[in-house]
Design an enzyme around this catalytic site. Sequence first.
Site, PDB file in Angstrom:
ATOM      1  N   TYR A   1       0.698  -1.076   0.013  1.00 33.46           N
ATOM      2  CA  TYR A   1       0.045   0.147   0.000  1.00 33.46           C
ATOM      3  C   TYR A   1       0.881   1.251  -0.056  1.00 33.46           C
ATOM      4  O   TYR A   1       0.682   2.348  -0.716  1.00 33.46           O
ATOM      5  CB  TYR A   1      -0.988  -0.109   1.329  1.00 33.46           C
ATOM      6  CG  TYR A   1      -1.924   1.178   1.621  1.00 33.46           C
ATOM      7  CD1 TYR A   1      -3.096   1.056   0.562  1.00 33.46           C
ATOM      8  CD2 TYR A   1      -1.725   2.263   2.208  1.00 33.46           C
ATOM      9  CE1 TYR A   1      -4.071   1.964   0.727  1.00 33.46           C
ATOM     10  CE2 TYR A   1      -2.643   3.206   2.278  1.00 33.46           C
ATOM     11  CZ  TYR A   1      -3.637   3.285   1.418  1.00 33.46           C
ATOM     12  OH  TYR A   1      -4.438   4.148   1.770  1.00 33.46           O
TER      13      TYR A   1
ATOM     14  N   LYS B   1       0.918   4.391  -2.773  1.00 33.04           N
ATOM     15  CA  LYS B   1       0.959   5.875  -2.570  1.00 33.04           C
ATOM     16  C   LYS B   1       2.125   6.428  -2.549  1.00 33.04           C
ATOM     17  O   LYS B   1       1.881   7.916  -2.982  1.00 33.04           O
ATOM     18  CB  LYS B   1       0.176   5.779  -1.258  1.00 33.04           C
ATOM     19  CG  LYS B   1      -1.030   4.961  -1.000  1.00 33.04           C
ATOM     20  CD  LYS B   1      -2.121   5.620  -1.872  1.00 33.04           C
ATOM     21  CE  LYS B   1      -3.534   4.990  -1.473  1.00 33.04           C
ATOM     22  NZ  LYS B   1      -4.574   5.490  -2.545  1.00 33.04           N
TER      23      LYS B   1
END
Length: 263
Positions: A159, A163
């Site tokens: 994740y 990002k």
Amino acid sequence: MANSQFSLKGRVALVTGGGRGIGAGIAVALAQAGAELVIADYTMALAEEGCASVKAAGGKATALQVDVRRPESVKAMIASIEMQHGRLDVAVNNAGIVSLGSVTELTVEQWDDVLDVNLRGVFLCTQAEIDLMRKAQFGRVINTASIAGKTGFPHLSHYSASKFGVIGFSNAVAKEVAKEGITVNALCPGIVGTGMWRGETGLSGKWALPGESEEASWERHQASFLPQGVAQTSEDMGQMCVFLACAPHVTGQAVAVDGGFSL
């Protein structure tokens, strides 16, 4: 946001992943500032749910289904917006997913799923949106990143990678289109009480101390991570998106709304 300088009256705004959570909060804030919304989500039912939130707040919205991983689906979404509205002024690429696992537990499928939606999806949407925005020499692209795109979190390596990628991508594209009336920024939410954090399968559940309830863990993480000591809300994210949609000279930035967590 009643100040006239934050008016989006006459603007057309798209929010992907706008059915629930942060996306719905952003959509409502844009509508309250005067924009006409297009809510796109993975299913039509979710998109319609987002439209209902906007309409309940007194705004206008239409629903579209999109799979941000598929170029043909994204192109169809933008073509539909151009056909219905003739323009696209503000695009918030908010669709995203998360899963949890240590780096040795993660499967290739988990890695690919998160990167495909969170980073590939932002690329495909931004690409198509800018093609349409260039016709008017005006546009505001806001890509949802995360504080996990500024600092790594355990059990979120995939994740965080996605990002961090969104932030770098947004900064690079902002420089490409800087003289075309188009701004590109990344929004970095902090700790928001949505599915990534809440529940036994969320971070507050996974990071609970022995014998600690999920609710107690949630309260502890707010107090320990955030200088203000309280979580942020989807409404907070919406307010920042309204600002970025109205700011002609803010571009290439990764703007954190995180209660003072990051620099």
